[in-house]
Design an enzyme around this catalytic site. Structure first.
Site, mmCIF file in Angstrom:
data_model
loop_
_atom_site.group_PDB
_atom_site.id
_atom_site.type_symbol
_atom_site.label_atom_id
_atom_site.label_comp_id
_atom_site.label_asym_id
_atom_site.label_seq_id
_atom_site.Cartn_x
_atom_site.Cartn_y
_atom_site.Cartn_z
ATOM 1 N N TYR A 1 11.918 29.753 67.973
ATOM 2 C CA TYR A 1 11.593 30.903 67.823
ATOM 3 C C TYR A 1 10.641 31.680 68.790
ATOM 4 O O TYR A 1 9.566 32.138 68.482
ATOM 5 C CB TYR A 1 10.800 31.120 66.478
ATOM 6 N N TYR B 1 13.834 31.440 52.339
ATOM 7 C CA TYR B 1 14.250 30.924 53.615
ATOM 8 C C TYR B 1 14.846 29.581 53.350
ATOM 9 O O TYR B 1 14.255 28.748 52.497
ATOM 10 C CB TYR B 1 13.004 30.771 54.539
ATOM 11 N N ASP C 1 15.577 24.394 46.356
ATOM 12 C CA ASP C 1 15.015 23.955 47.680
ATOM 13 C C ASP C 1 13.760 23.509 47.826
ATOM 14 O O ASP C 1 12.708 24.362 47.827
ATOM 15 C CB ASP C 1 15.564 25.108 48.841
ATOM 16 N N LYS D 1 11.267 17.513 55.202
ATOM 17 C CA LYS D 1 9.795 17.637 55.737
ATOM 18 C C LYS D 1 9.066 16.328 55.282
ATOM 19 O O LYS D 1 8.946 15.206 56.018
ATOM 20 C CB LYS D 1 9.046 18.940 55.198
HETATM 21 C C1 LIG Z 1 12.221 25.908 52.157
HETATM 22 C C2 LIG Z 1 12.991 25.407 53.171
HETATM 23 N N1 LIG Z 1 14.056 25.073 53.359
HETATM 24 C C3 LIG Z 1 14.944 24.717 54.428
HETATM 25 C C4 LIG Z 1 14.011 24.321 55.616
HETATM 26 C C5 LIG Z 1 14.824 23.874 56.760
HETATM 27 O O1 LIG Z 1 14.326 22.581 57.297
HETATM 28 P P1 LIG Z 1 14.589 21.998 58.592
HETATM 29 O O2 LIG Z 1 13.764 23.058 59.423
HETATM 30 O O3 LIG Z 1 14.287 20.653 58.758
HETATM 31 O O4 LIG Z 1 16.141 21.953 58.925
HETATM 32 C C6 LIG Z 1 12.917 24.663 55.698
HETATM 33 C C7 LIG Z 1 11.837 24.884 56.913
HETATM 34 O O5 LIG Z 1 11.162 25.185 56.850
HETATM 35 C C8 LIG Z 1 12.080 25.158 54.337
HETATM 36 O O6 LIG Z 1 10.747 25.669 54.445
#
Ligand SMILES: Cc1ncc(COP(=O)(O)O)c(C=O)c1O
Length: 418
Positions: A18, A146, A239, A268
Protein backbone atom coordinates in the site's frame (compact mmCIF):
# COMPACT_ATOMS: atom_id res chain seq x y z
CA UNK A 1 18.86 9.16 7.84
CA UNK A 2 21.07 6.25 6.80
CA UNK A 3 21.54 2.67 7.92
CA UNK A 4 21.19 -0.05 8.74
CA UNK A 5 22.89 -1.23 5.56
CA UNK A 6 20.35 -3.97 4.84
CA UNK A 7 17.61 -1.34 4.85
CA UNK A 8 19.45 1.10 2.56
CA UNK A 9 20.34 -1.68 0.13
CA UNK A 10 17.00 -3.45 0.30
CA UNK A 11 15.01 -0.26 -0.27
CA UNK A 12 16.35 -0.27 -3.80
CA UNK A 13 14.61 -3.60 -4.40
CA UNK A 14 11.73 -4.17 -2.06
CA UNK A 15 8.17 -3.23 -3.08
CA UNK A 16 6.17 -2.32 0.01
CA UNK A 17 2.46 -2.76 0.83
CA UNK A 18 0.00 0.00 0.00
CA UNK A 19 2.87 2.38 -0.65
CA UNK A 20 3.83 4.90 -3.29
CA UNK A 21 7.48 3.88 -3.29
CA UNK A 22 8.68 7.27 -4.50
CA UNK A 23 7.17 9.27 -1.65
CA UNK A 24 6.52 6.69 1.07
CA UNK A 25 8.22 7.55 4.33
CA UNK A 26 11.23 5.46 5.14
CA UNK A 27 10.11 2.42 7.17
CA UNK A 28 11.31 2.20 10.74
CA UNK A 29 14.00 -0.49 11.12
CA UNK A 30 13.15 -3.10 13.73
CA UNK A 31 15.69 -5.26 15.51
CA UNK A 32 13.43 -7.48 17.60
CA UNK A 33 10.18 -7.76 19.50
CA UNK A 34 9.08 -8.84 22.96
CA UNK A 35 5.74 -8.70 24.70
CA UNK A 36 3.95 -5.62 23.46
CA UNK A 37 7.22 -3.95 22.46
CA UNK A 38 8.92 -3.35 19.14
CA UNK A 39 12.66 -2.80 19.59
CA UNK A 40 14.04 -0.48 16.93
CA UNK A 41 17.41 -0.77 15.27
CA UNK A 42 18.62 2.29 17.18
CA UNK A 43 17.63 0.72 20.51
CA UNK A 44 14.41 2.70 21.12
CA UNK A 45 11.31 0.71 22.06
CA UNK A 46 7.77 1.33 20.86
CA UNK A 47 4.64 0.17 22.62
CA UNK A 48 2.67 -1.50 19.84
CA UNK A 49 -0.97 -0.48 19.55
CA UNK A 50 -1.92 -2.68 16.60
CA UNK A 51 0.13 -5.90 17.11
CA UNK A 52 1.18 -6.37 13.50
CA UNK A 53 -2.05 -5.96 11.59
CA UNK A 54 -4.05 -7.20 14.60
CA UNK A 55 -2.53 -10.67 14.68
CA UNK A 56 -0.10 -10.96 17.63
CA UNK A 57 -2.79 -11.36 20.26
CA UNK A 58 -0.53 -13.08 22.84
CA UNK A 59 2.14 -10.42 22.46
CA UNK A 60 5.40 -11.01 20.62
CA UNK A 61 7.75 -13.94 21.28
CA UNK A 62 5.44 -15.74 23.69
CA UNK A 63 7.72 -18.54 24.95
CA UNK A 64 4.98 -21.16 24.75
CA UNK A 65 4.37 -20.44 21.07
CA UNK A 66 8.06 -20.35 20.27
CA UNK A 67 8.72 -23.66 22.06
CA UNK A 68 5.88 -25.38 20.22
CA UNK A 69 7.28 -24.13 16.93
CA UNK A 70 10.83 -25.18 17.76
CA UNK A 71 9.61 -28.70 18.56
CA UNK A 72 7.69 -28.86 15.30
CA UNK A 73 10.65 -27.54 13.32
CA UNK A 74 12.87 -30.32 14.65
CA UNK A 75 10.26 -32.91 13.82
CA UNK A 76 9.11 -31.66 10.44
CA UNK A 77 8.54 -28.12 9.14
CA UNK A 78 5.87 -29.34 6.75
CA UNK A 79 4.58 -32.07 4.51
CA UNK A 80 1.85 -31.55 1.96
CA UNK A 81 -1.71 -32.52 2.79
CA UNK A 82 -2.28 -34.18 -0.60
CA UNK A 83 -2.12 -37.90 0.19
CA UNK A 84 -0.21 -37.33 3.44
CA UNK A 85 -1.38 -36.43 6.91
CA UNK A 86 0.32 -34.78 9.85
CA UNK A 87 -0.83 -34.46 13.39
CA UNK A 88 -0.81 -30.68 13.71
CA UNK A 89 -3.28 -29.98 10.88
CA UNK A 90 -5.65 -32.78 11.85
CA UNK A 91 -5.60 -31.83 15.51
CA UNK A 92 -6.14 -28.19 14.66
CA UNK A 93 -9.13 -29.04 12.44
CA UNK A 94 -10.67 -31.05 15.27
CA UNK A 95 -10.09 -28.23 17.75
CA UNK A 96 -11.43 -25.49 15.47
CA UNK A 97 -14.53 -27.58 14.76
CA UNK A 98 -15.11 -27.93 18.50
CA UNK A 99 -14.58 -24.21 19.06
CA UNK A 100 -16.65 -22.83 16.18
CA UNK A 101 -20.32 -22.21 16.88
CA UNK A 102 -23.28 -24.12 15.48
CA UNK A 103 -22.44 -26.94 13.10
CA UNK A 104 -19.45 -25.14 11.58
CA UNK A 105 -17.17 -28.14 11.60
CA UNK A 106 -15.47 -28.72 8.25
CA UNK A 107 -12.13 -26.96 8.05
CA UNK A 108 -10.22 -26.10 4.87
CA UNK A 109 -6.77 -24.62 5.47
CA UNK A 110 -4.96 -22.04 3.38
CA UNK A 111 -2.12 -19.61 3.94
CA UNK A 112 -3.68 -16.17 3.91
CA UNK A 113 -6.91 -14.44 4.78
CA UNK A 114 -7.60 -13.43 1.20
CA UNK A 115 -7.31 -17.01 0.04
CA UNK A 116 -9.57 -18.21 2.88
CA UNK A 117 -12.20 -15.76 1.59
CA UNK A 118 -11.66 -16.92 -2.00
CA UNK A 119 -12.24 -20.49 -0.83
CA UNK A 120 -15.42 -19.49 1.03
CA UNK A 121 -16.79 -17.81 -2.10
CA UNK A 122 -15.82 -20.78 -4.24
CA UNK A 123 -17.56 -23.17 -1.83
CA UNK A 124 -20.74 -21.08 -2.08
CA UNK A 125 -20.75 -21.13 -5.88
CA UNK A 126 -20.19 -24.87 -6.00
CA UNK A 127 -22.71 -25.52 -3.23
CA UNK A 128 -25.45 -24.17 -5.51
CA UNK A 129 -24.18 -26.24 -8.41
CA UNK A 130 -23.90 -29.40 -6.31
CA UNK A 131 -27.30 -29.05 -4.62
CA UNK A 132 -29.52 -27.59 -7.34
CA UNK A 133 -27.50 -27.47 -10.55
CA UNK A 134 -27.97 -23.69 -10.54
CA UNK A 135 -25.21 -21.39 -11.70
CA UNK A 136 -25.01 -18.67 -9.09
CA UNK A 137 -21.86 -16.73 -9.62
CA UNK A 138 -22.22 -13.38 -7.89
CA UNK A 139 -22.04 -12.24 -4.30
CA UNK A 140 -23.69 -9.69 -2.09
CA UNK A 141 -21.37 -7.69 0.13
CA UNK A 142 -21.72 -4.53 2.19
CA UNK A 143 -20.57 -0.97 1.83
CA UNK A 144 -17.55 -0.41 4.06
CA UNK A 145 -16.46 -4.05 3.78
CA UNK A 146 -12.93 -5.28 3.23
CA UNK A 147 -12.16 -8.92 2.47
CA UNK A 148 -8.70 -9.01 0.91
CA UNK A 149 -6.54 -8.01 -2.00
CA UNK A 150 -6.92 -10.89 -4.47
CA UNK A 151 -9.20 -10.41 -7.46
CA UNK A 152 -12.52 -11.79 -6.26
CA UNK A 153 -11.98 -10.57 -2.70
CA UNK A 154 -11.35 -7.09 -4.14
CA UNK A 155 -14.71 -7.34 -5.91
CA UNK A 156 -16.54 -7.85 -2.60
CA UNK A 157 -14.79 -4.92 -0.91
CA UNK A 158 -16.46 -1.53 -0.79
CA UNK A 159 -16.11 -0.42 -4.42
CA UNK A 160 -15.45 3.24 -3.64
CA UNK A 161 -14.12 3.40 -0.14
CA UNK A 162 -11.55 0.65 -0.42
CA UNK A 163 -8.21 1.08 -2.11
CA UNK A 164 -9.32 -1.14 -4.98
CA UNK A 165 -11.52 1.26 -6.96
CA UNK A 166 -8.81 1.54 -9.62
CA UNK A 167 -9.38 -2.14 -10.45
CA UNK A 168 -13.15 -1.77 -10.80
CA UNK A 169 -13.23 -2.41 -14.56
CA UNK A 170 -11.16 -5.58 -14.15
CA UNK A 171 -13.30 -7.07 -11.38
CA UNK A 172 -16.43 -9.20 -11.52
CA UNK A 173 -19.47 -7.09 -10.70
CA UNK A 174 -21.08 -7.84 -7.34
CA UNK A 175 -24.07 -6.53 -5.41
CA UNK A 176 -23.00 -4.02 -2.79
CA UNK A 177 -25.69 -3.17 -0.23
CA UNK A 178 -25.97 -0.90 2.76
CA UNK A 179 -25.77 -2.70 6.08
CA UNK A 180 -29.35 -3.37 7.22
CA UNK A 181 -29.21 -1.05 10.22
CA UNK A 182 -32.96 -0.40 10.18
CA UNK A 183 -36.20 -1.70 8.68
CA UNK A 184 -35.77 0.30 5.47
CA UNK A 185 -32.29 -1.03 4.68
CA UNK A 186 -33.39 -4.52 5.76
CA UNK A 187 -36.23 -4.33 3.21
CA UNK A 188 -33.71 -3.22 0.56
CA UNK A 189 -31.49 -6.22 1.34
CA UNK A 190 -34.49 -8.51 1.18
CA UNK A 191 -35.47 -7.07 -2.20
CA UNK A 192 -31.96 -7.55 -3.59
CA UNK A 193 -31.92 -11.21 -2.57
CA UNK A 194 -35.43 -11.71 -3.89
CA UNK A 195 -34.67 -10.08 -7.25
CA UNK A 196 -31.22 -11.39 -8.02
CA UNK A 197 -31.28 -15.14 -8.17
CA UNK A 198 -27.63 -15.23 -9.22
CA UNK A 199 -26.40 -14.41 -5.71
CA UNK A 200 -24.41 -17.37 -4.39
CA UNK A 201 -23.64 -15.98 -0.93
CA UNK A 202 -23.74 -12.94 1.31
CA UNK A 203 -20.43 -11.96 2.91
CA UNK A 204 -19.94 -9.66 5.87
CA UNK A 205 -17.32 -8.61 8.38
CA UNK A 206 -19.49 -9.29 11.43
CA UNK A 207 -19.88 -6.46 13.99
CA UNK A 208 -16.71 -4.66 12.90
CA UNK A 209 -15.52 -3.38 9.54
CA UNK A 210 -11.84 -3.05 10.31
CA UNK A 211 -10.07 -1.67 7.25
CA UNK A 212 -12.86 0.87 6.69
CA UNK A 213 -11.74 2.57 9.90
CA UNK A 214 -13.12 0.34 12.68
CA UNK A 215 -16.76 0.92 11.81
CA UNK A 216 -19.07 -1.02 14.09
CA UNK A 217 -22.64 -2.23 13.76
CA UNK A 218 -24.95 -3.83 16.28
CA UNK A 219 -26.11 -7.39 16.76
CA UNK A 220 -29.57 -6.57 15.41
CA UNK A 221 -27.95 -5.67 12.06
CA UNK A 222 -26.30 -9.07 11.93
CA UNK A 223 -29.58 -10.74 12.86
CA UNK A 224 -31.28 -8.95 9.96
CA UNK A 225 -28.59 -10.22 7.56
CA UNK A 226 -29.04 -13.75 8.90
CA UNK A 227 -32.83 -13.50 8.58
CA UNK A 228 -32.61 -12.28 4.97
CA UNK A 229 -30.25 -15.13 4.06
CA UNK A 230 -32.55 -17.66 5.72
CA UNK A 231 -35.54 -16.21 3.94
CA UNK A 232 -33.91 -16.68 0.55
CA UNK A 233 -31.86 -19.80 1.27
CA UNK A 234 -28.58 -17.99 0.52
CA UNK A 235 -25.46 -19.04 2.48
CA UNK A 236 -24.02 -16.43 4.82
CA UNK A 237 -20.26 -16.01 5.15
CA UNK A 238 -18.73 -14.35 8.20
CA UNK A 239 -15.28 -13.01 7.44
CA UNK A 240 -13.81 -13.29 10.94
CA UNK A 241 -10.23 -12.82 9.86
CA UNK A 242 -10.01 -9.78 12.13
CA UNK A 243 -12.82 -10.44 14.61
CA UNK A 244 -11.91 -14.08 15.33
CA UNK A 245 -9.99 -15.23 18.39
CA UNK A 246 -11.26 -12.93 21.07
CA UNK A 247 -10.88 -9.53 19.45
CA UNK A 248 -14.42 -8.41 20.31
CA UNK A 249 -14.60 -10.04 23.73
CA UNK A 250 -15.86 -13.51 22.75
CA UNK A 251 -13.99 -16.13 20.76
CA UNK A 252 -15.73 -15.04 17.52
CA UNK A 253 -18.13 -12.29 16.47
CA UNK A 254 -20.52 -15.20 15.91
CA UNK A 255 -20.19 -16.10 19.59
CA UNK A 256 -20.53 -12.50 20.74
CA UNK A 257 -23.64 -11.96 18.62
CA UNK A 258 -25.25 -15.38 18.85
CA UNK A 259 -25.60 -15.28 15.06
CA UNK A 260 -24.07 -18.25 13.25
CA UNK A 261 -22.99 -18.13 9.62
CA UNK A 262 -22.87 -21.04 7.16
CA UNK A 263 -19.22 -20.43 6.38
CA UNK A 264 -16.58 -18.62 8.43
CA UNK A 265 -13.11 -17.44 7.51
CA UNK A 266 -10.25 -17.15 9.98
CA UNK A 267 -6.67 -15.92 9.69
CA UNK A 268 -4.41 -13.36 11.39
CA UNK A 269 -4.59 -14.36 15.10
CA UNK A 270 -5.14 -18.03 14.24
CA UNK A 271 -1.41 -18.61 14.84
CA UNK A 272 -1.06 -15.90 17.46
CA UNK A 273 0.49 -13.81 14.70
CA UNK A 274 3.67 -15.81 14.26
CA UNK A 275 3.22 -17.56 10.92
CA UNK A 276 0.79 -17.27 8.01
CA UNK A 277 -2.18 -19.62 8.20
CA UNK A 278 -5.87 -19.25 7.46
CA UNK A 279 -8.94 -21.42 7.54
CA UNK A 280 -12.36 -21.58 5.95
CA UNK A 281 -14.88 -23.44 8.10
CA UNK A 282 -18.11 -24.67 6.56
CA UNK A 283 -21.17 -26.04 8.27
CA UNK A 284 -21.96 -29.71 7.97
CA UNK A 285 -25.00 -28.73 5.89
CA UNK A 286 -22.82 -26.93 3.32
CA UNK A 287 -20.21 -29.70 3.34
CA UNK A 288 -22.77 -32.42 2.70
CA UNK A 289 -23.32 -31.05 -0.81
CA UNK A 290 -19.68 -31.91 -1.59
CA UNK A 291 -19.71 -35.34 0.07
CA UNK A 292 -20.64 -37.58 -2.82
CA UNK A 293 -19.71 -40.54 -5.00
CA UNK A 294 -19.54 -38.02 -7.82
CA UNK A 295 -15.93 -36.80 -8.23
CA UNK A 296 -17.06 -33.58 -9.90
CA UNK A 297 -18.72 -32.52 -6.65
CA UNK A 298 -15.35 -32.29 -4.86
CA UNK A 299 -13.89 -28.91 -3.92
CA UNK A 300 -11.06 -28.31 -6.35
CA UNK A 301 -8.71 -26.19 -4.31
CA UNK A 302 -5.36 -26.99 -2.73
CA UNK A 303 -2.73 -24.41 -1.85
CA UNK A 304 0.83 -25.75 -1.69
CA UNK A 305 1.24 -24.78 1.92
CA UNK A 306 -2.28 -25.62 3.10
CA UNK A 307 -2.27 -26.90 6.66
CA UNK A 308 1.37 -25.90 7.04
CA UNK A 309 2.70 -28.02 9.89
CA UNK A 310 4.71 -25.26 11.53
CA UNK A 311 1.78 -22.85 11.24
CA UNK A 312 -0.64 -25.43 12.61
CA UNK A 313 1.72 -26.12 15.52
CA UNK A 314 1.67 -22.39 16.28
CA UNK A 315 -2.13 -22.35 15.98
CA UNK A 316 -2.52 -25.32 18.30
CA UNK A 317 -0.22 -23.64 20.80
CA UNK A 318 -2.21 -20.42 20.43
CA UNK A 319 -5.43 -22.29 21.23
CA UNK A 320 -3.69 -23.78 24.29
CA UNK A 321 -2.91 -20.24 25.44
CA UNK A 322 -6.56 -19.25 25.10
CA UNK A 323 -7.26 -22.11 27.52
CA UNK A 324 -4.39 -21.66 29.94
CA UNK A 325 -4.18 -17.87 30.12
CA UNK A 326 -7.06 -15.47 30.74
CA UNK A 327 -7.26 -13.93 27.26
CA UNK A 328 -10.95 -13.04 27.19
CA UNK A 329 -10.71 -11.52 30.67
CA UNK A 330 -7.77 -9.46 29.41
CA UNK A 331 -9.88 -8.26 26.49
CA UNK A 332 -12.63 -7.27 28.94
CA UNK A 333 -10.06 -5.27 30.96
CA UNK A 334 -8.82 -3.54 27.80
CA UNK A 335 -12.40 -2.66 26.88
CA UNK A 336 -12.96 -1.16 30.33
CA UNK A 337 -9.84 0.96 30.00
CA UNK A 338 -10.73 2.09 26.47
CA UNK A 339 -14.20 3.11 27.64
CA UNK A 340 -12.78 5.02 30.59
CA UNK A 341 -10.05 6.88 28.71
CA UNK A 342 -11.18 7.15 25.08
CA UNK A 343 -14.93 7.23 25.79
CA UNK A 344 -14.94 10.82 27.14
CA UNK A 345 -13.29 12.05 23.91
CA UNK A 346 -16.78 11.83 22.36
CA UNK A 347 -17.51 15.24 23.86
CA UNK A 348 -14.48 16.86 22.23
CA UNK A 349 -15.17 19.41 19.52
CA UNK A 350 -12.64 17.83 17.17
CA UNK A 351 -13.96 14.30 17.55
CA UNK A 352 -16.68 12.95 15.28
CA UNK A 353 -17.12 9.56 16.95
CA UNK A 354 -15.60 7.14 19.42
CA UNK A 355 -16.20 3.42 18.81
CA UNK A 356 -15.21 0.76 21.30
CA UNK A 357 -15.88 -2.96 21.34
CA UNK A 358 -13.73 -5.58 23.03
CA UNK A 359 -10.08 -4.74 22.49
CA UNK A 360 -10.74 -2.30 19.64
CA UNK A 361 -10.94 1.40 20.35
CA UNK A 362 -11.32 3.95 17.57
CA UNK A 363 -11.46 7.73 17.65
CA UNK A 364 -12.70 9.29 14.43
CA UNK A 365 -11.72 12.91 13.99
CA UNK A 366 -13.93 15.48 12.28
CA UNK A 367 -11.20 16.93 10.11
CA UNK A 368 -8.78 15.05 7.90
CA UNK A 369 -5.21 15.30 9.17
CA UNK A 370 -1.75 14.56 7.87
CA UNK A 371 -1.64 10.82 8.58
CA UNK A 372 2.09 10.52 7.92
CA UNK A 373 2.91 13.36 10.27
CA UNK A 374 0.76 11.85 13.01
CA UNK A 375 2.35 8.43 12.51
CA UNK A 376 5.79 10.03 12.82
CA UNK A 377 4.81 11.88 15.95
CA UNK A 378 3.50 8.70 17.54
CA UNK A 379 6.84 7.02 16.91
CA UNK A 380 8.66 9.98 18.46
CA UNK A 381 6.39 9.54 21.48
CA UNK A 382 7.35 5.84 21.74
CA UNK A 383 4.16 4.25 20.43
CA UNK A 384 3.27 2.44 17.23
CA UNK A 385 -0.20 3.55 16.13
CA UNK A 386 -1.27 3.85 12.49
CA UNK A 387 -4.39 5.90 11.83
CA UNK A 388 -6.62 4.89 8.91
CA UNK A 389 -8.05 7.96 7.19
CA UNK A 390 -9.55 10.15 9.93
CA UNK A 391 -9.62 7.32 12.46
CA UNK A 392 -6.99 6.72 15.13
CA UNK A 393 -7.42 3.29 16.62
CA UNK A 394 -5.97 0.62 18.87
CA UNK A 395 -6.18 -3.16 18.46
CA UNK A 396 -3.36 -4.27 20.76
CA UNK A 397 -2.13 -7.63 22.03
CA UNK A 398 -4.45 -8.89 24.75
CA UNK A 399 -1.44 -9.31 27.04
CA UNK A 400 -0.71 -5.60 27.12
CA UNK A 401 -0.27 -4.33 30.67
CA UNK A 402 -2.10 -1.39 32.16
CA UNK A 403 0.85 1.03 31.97
CA UNK A 404 1.50 0.22 28.32
CA UNK A 405 -2.18 0.61 27.50
CA UNK A 406 -2.18 3.95 29.29
CA UNK A 407 0.84 5.02 27.23
CA UNK A 408 -1.14 4.23 24.05
CA UNK A 409 -4.42 5.82 25.09
CA UNK A 410 -2.70 8.94 26.39
CA UNK A 411 -0.94 9.38 23.06
CA UNK A 412 -4.34 9.22 21.35
CA UNK A 413 -5.91 11.61 23.85
CA UNK A 414 -3.12 14.15 23.22
CA UNK A 415 -3.70 13.92 19.47
CA UNK A 416 -7.49 14.07 19.73
CA UNK A 417 -7.64 17.09 22.01
CA UNK A 418 -4.43 18.78 20.85
C1 LIG B 1 -11.72 -8.85 7.42
C2 LIG B 1 -10.53 -9.22 6.61
N1 LIG B 1 -10.65 -10.11 5.62
C3 LIG B 1 -9.60 -10.49 4.87
C4 LIG B 1 -8.35 -9.95 5.07
C5 LIG B 1 -7.20 -10.38 4.21
O1 LIG B 1 -6.32 -11.16 4.93
P1 LIG B 1 -4.80 -11.35 4.41
O2 LIG B 1 -4.16 -10.01 4.53
O3 LIG B 1 -4.23 -12.38 5.34
O4 LIG B 1 -4.90 -11.83 3.00
C6 LIG B 1 -8.18 -9.00 6.08
C7 LIG B 1 -6.87 -8.36 6.29
O5 LIG B 1 -6.74 -7.34 6.89
C8 LIG B 1 -9.30 -8.62 6.87
O6 LIG B 1 -9.18 -7.71 7.84
Amino acid sequence: MTGPTWLDEGLEHIWLPYAQMKTAPRPVAVRSTHGTRIVLHDGRELVDGICSWWAAVHGYNHPYLLDAMRRQLELMPHVMLGGLAHEQAYTLATRLAALAPGDLSKVFFSESGSVAVEVALKIAVQWWRNTTGQVRSRFLAFRGGYHGDTFVTMSVCDPEDSMHSLFGPALPTQYIADLPVDDQSAADLDRLLETHRDIAAVIIEPLLQGAAGMRMHDIATLQRVRAACDQHGVPLIFDEIFTGFGRLGGMFAATVSGVTPDIMTLGKALTGGVTPLAATIASRRIYEAFHSDDATKALMHGPTYMGHALGCAAANASLDLFQSEPRLEQVAEIEKHLNAVLGPLRDGPQVADVRIRGSVGAVEMRQAFDVQAVRRRFIDEGVFIRPIGKTIYLAPSYTIDRDELTTLTEAIVRTAVG
